[in-house]
Design a protein around this motif. Structure first.
Motif, short mmCIF file in Angstrom:
data_model
loop_
_atom_site.label_atom_id
_atom_site.label_comp_id
_atom_site.label_asym_id
_atom_site.label_seq_id
_atom_site.Cartn_x
_atom_site.Cartn_y
_atom_site.Cartn_z
N LEU A 521 22.94 -48.77 -10.02
CA LEU A 521 24.14 -49.46 -10.50
C LEU A 521 23.79 -50.83 -11.06
O LEU A 521 23.00 -51.58 -10.46
N ALA A 522 24.41 -51.16 -12.18
CA ALA A 522 24.36 -52.51 -12.76
C ALA A 522 22.93 -53.03 -12.93
O ALA A 522 22.68 -54.22 -12.80
N GLY A 523 22.01 -52.12 -13.24
CA GLY A 523 20.64 -52.55 -13.45
C GLY A 523 19.89 -52.97 -12.21
O GLY A 523 18.84 -53.60 -12.30
N THR A 524 20.40 -52.64 -11.02
CA THR A 524 19.72 -53.03 -9.77
C THR A 524 18.72 -51.95 -9.38
O THR A 524 18.71 -50.84 -9.92
N TRP A 525 17.90 -52.28 -8.40
CA TRP A 525 16.97 -51.28 -7.87
C TRP A 525 17.37 -50.81 -6.48
O TRP A 525 16.81 -49.85 -5.97
N GLN A 526 18.35 -51.49 -5.84
CA GLN A 526 18.68 -51.14 -4.47
C GLN A 526 20.03 -50.45 -4.30
O GLN A 526 20.29 -49.84 -3.26
N TRP A 527 20.91 -50.53 -5.31
CA TRP A 527 22.25 -49.95 -5.21
C TRP A 527 22.36 -48.72 -6.11
O TRP A 527 21.99 -48.77 -7.28
N PHE A 528 22.91 -47.61 -5.55
CA PHE A 528 23.00 -46.35 -6.29
C PHE A 528 24.40 -45.77 -6.17
O PHE A 528 24.98 -45.73 -5.07
N ALA A 529 24.92 -45.31 -7.28
CA ALA A 529 26.16 -44.54 -7.27
C ALA A 529 25.83 -43.10 -6.95
O ALA A 529 24.90 -42.52 -7.51
N VAL A 530 26.59 -42.50 -6.03
CA VAL A 530 26.41 -41.10 -5.65
C VAL A 530 27.43 -40.29 -6.42
O VAL A 530 28.64 -40.47 -6.27
N SER A 531 26.97 -39.41 -7.27
CA SER A 531 27.88 -38.58 -8.07
C SER A 531 27.60 -37.12 -7.82
O SER A 531 26.50 -36.72 -7.45
N GLY A 532 28.65 -36.29 -7.99
CA GLY A 532 28.55 -34.86 -7.72
C GLY A 532 29.27 -34.53 -6.43
O GLY A 532 29.67 -35.42 -5.67
N PRO A 533 29.46 -33.24 -6.12
CA PRO A 533 30.18 -32.85 -4.89
C PRO A 533 29.42 -33.29 -3.65
O PRO A 533 28.20 -33.20 -3.58
N GLN A 534 30.18 -33.81 -2.68
CA GLN A 534 29.56 -34.26 -1.43
C GLN A 534 29.04 -33.06 -0.63
O GLN A 534 29.65 -32.00 -0.61
N ALA A 535 27.92 -33.25 0.03
CA ALA A 535 27.31 -32.16 0.79
C ALA A 535 28.22 -31.75 1.95
O ALA A 535 28.93 -32.55 2.53
N ASP A 536 28.20 -30.48 2.27
CA ASP A 536 28.95 -29.95 3.41
C ASP A 536 28.26 -30.42 4.68
O ASP A 536 27.08 -30.14 4.90
N PRO A 537 28.98 -31.13 5.56
CA PRO A 537 28.33 -31.61 6.79
C PRO A 537 27.69 -30.51 7.60
O PRO A 537 26.70 -30.74 8.28
#
Length: 572
Positions: A521-537
């Motif tokens: 996200l926003a050109g950072t190396w430590q923050w990530f957007a999680v996209s796609g269906p969430q895993a089934d617990p």
């Protein structure tokens, strides 16, 4: 040299110098205005990673205590994390001492003064930054004092004070909850006190010098580099062939006594350092992260440029095109200073600049490292350069002949003060600045998170605690934070529209599943957007399955923003 403060009507003085009283008035107003600006808007800039740790230690929280709370596997609110940025009656001064002793690489004086300031009826961030702001204000008259002690007269000390007052770099560190403003203040004050002691040779002046170097050692470990600088400077001033042997012996005795007393008073912290011999090496290991020569050159161009002008709040890794040309007039000004200034001033300022330049740039060139990318280590060098430039401008304005030199000096002075003022205005209107380093984008990350029902997923890592709490300052109350529990199975929380991951571990990536994509996200190396269906617990793999790369999501990192070497807190 004729005084630039000569009254009108005195024969022999150039007509242009009749405006000196007005210029002095203008410089005084600039100094007062820029100095007061250091005390305003102390809470508007982002609280970044290292400032988070300042408050953690000031209030006596142990690292393990904060780590256990964040990575408990419980769903937390921003307030749950921000409580570690607030005082707790259960944490006493003894806890503060223990927290500071865990990090001997940070001398304790600033943190103890900050703890005192937090007793005031102020927000903790404002109180702690206010301590830095006061030291930043005091730095201005200290620079005036040092410049006069070194032999400058007329407008030159005022010009030096004005350049420091209008420096965007000095403003930024005067409004940061770190010890750098205190370090610079004591460095300048100790040098001025030594010069005064050499000139007057009174015991009171030598004791004042001893007090300043004692406080300086307790402000920053790198202050110790001033001791050999002061020794060489004092020997050069006294051992010039014109002094009697008795004067030289007296100098050595008094200087040794002052330094001996300072080291004796500093010995308790030396013992703290000695009992943890591996601690400083572990904390400073990130400095050895190699960077290219182009990055080193770009960093120093930025440092020198931003000392006088800094109008961009974008954390660019490269200087603006053509900004390297600014090194030419700076080099010329330093050369003129070396040729024209009194020898004591040349020795002290040049030695100070070279010693701190060498301790930062030397290892990077010889062994490889990223010290040069951190402007805070170069602050003494940059301050010495500012005083040299002020000296050259003052000399030009006070020139006995040559209207062109005087007009050029006035023009350069007006340009530097104007650009510095515009830079400070830009800083005051911003909510973050590149000196916040890898936390610079946290405000933007928080704005993204606040637009939805977002879960912040944090994995334990070198920067996780500082970044999570830094982000919590800007998060809306409804946002939730979940820290990956250590050494036991877990299930990712459900029911959130969006997820943002902080330095996701292999286990978290495996738990998210192969259908997920992690995008920086926003050109950072430590923050990530999680996209796609969430895993089934129910399908969440146990920790052992984290090594199965077939279940891990795709990670997309920015190509134009190199990842920093991970480290817990900046070593100094």
């Amino acid at each position: 040299m004729l005084s630039p403060l000569a009254p009108a009507g005195v024969a022999g003085y150039p007509p242009l110098l009749f405006v000196a009283p007005r210029l002095l008035t203008l410089l005084t107003l600039v100094i007062l205005g820029a100095g007061a600006a250091r005390l305003l808007g102390l809470d508007h800039l982002l609280v970044w990673h290292d400032e988070v740790f300042t408050l953690i230690r000031v209030f006596g929280y142990q690292h393990g205590e904060v780590q256990a709370a964040l990575f408990s596997g419980q769903i937390l609110t921003p307030a749950d994390l921000l409580r570690f940025q607030q005082p707790d009656p259960a944490h006493t001064w003894l806890d503060t001492f223990r927290a500071l002793a865990e990090h001997p690489e940070h001398a304790p004086l600033y943190y103890l003064l900050a703890r005192l300031a937090t007793a005031l009826p102020l927000d903790p961030v404002t109180a702690v930054r206010g301590v830095s702001a006061i030291f930043g204000v005091l730095l201005i008259p200290a620079v005036y004092w040092l410049t006069r002690e070194l032999g400058a007269r007329g407008l030159t000390p005022w010009i030096a004070a004005a350049l420091v007052a209008c420096s965007p770099l000095q403003l930024l560190y005067a409004q940061e909850a770190r010890q750098y403003a205190l370090w610079l203040l004591l460095l300048v004050a100790a040098s001025a006190a030594l010069t005064r002691a050499l000139r007057r040779e009174t015991r009171a002046d030598w004791w004042l010098y001893a007090v300043f170097i004692t406080l300086g050692l307790y402000s920053h470990l790198l202050f110790a580099l001033m001791l050999p600088v002061h020794a060489l400077y004092a020997l050069r001033v006294r051992f010039d062939g014109s002094n009697q042997p008795g004067q030289f012996v007296r100098l050595v005795r008094r200087w040794s006594l002052a330094v001996g007393v300072a080291l004796l008073l500093f010995s308790p912290w030396l013992w703290v350092i000695a009992t943890q011999p591996d601690r400083i090496g572990d904390i400073t290991s990130w400095m050895r992260h190699p960077v290219g020569l182009d990055d080193l050159f770009a960093s120093w161009v930025r440092h020198l440029t931003h000392t006088f002008v800094d109008l961009s709040h974008e954390p660019s890794q490269q200087p603006l095109p053509g900004s390297g040309l600014l090194l030419i007039p700076l080099a010329w000004a330093i050369w003129l200073f070396i040729r024209q200034a009194p020898r004591p001033a040349v020795w002290l300022l040049l030695l100070t600049a070279l010693v701190y330049l060498g301790i930062v740039l030397g290892p990077d060139l010889l062994q490889g490292g990223s010290r040069s990318r951190q402007v805070r280590y170069a602050l003494p060098t940059l301050l010495a350069v500012q005083i040299m430039v002020a000296w050259v401008i003052g000399t030009a304005i006070a020139a006995e002949s040559g209207a062109l030199a005087r007009r050029l000096g006035l023009g350069v002075l007006a340009l530097l003060l104007g650009l510095g003022g515009l830079s400070q205005l830009a800083i005051q209107r911003a909510d973050t600045w590149p000196t916040k380093q890898f936390s610079t984008r946290n405000g933007e990350i928080a704005r993204i998170a606040n637009t939805a029902n977002t879960l912040i997923i944090a994995s334990d890592g070198a920067v996780a605690i500082g970044e999570a709490i830094s982000l919590a300052y800007r998060l809306a109350p409804q946002i939730r934070i979940w820290g990956e529990p250590q050494n036991r199975p877990f299930m990712l929380p459900e029911g959130f529209a969006d997820c943002i991951a902080l330095t996701p571990s292999d286990r978290v990536q495996a738990a998210l599943g192969s259908t997920q994509t992690l995008t920086a996200l926003a050109g950072t190396w430590q923050w990530f957007a999680v996209s796609g269906p969430q895993a089934d617990p129910a399908q969440t793999p146990p920790p052992a399955a984290a090594a199965d790369t077939s279940t891990t999501p795709v990670i997309t990192r920015p190509t134009d923003s190199p990842r920093e070497s991970a480290h817990g807190e900046a070593s100094q």
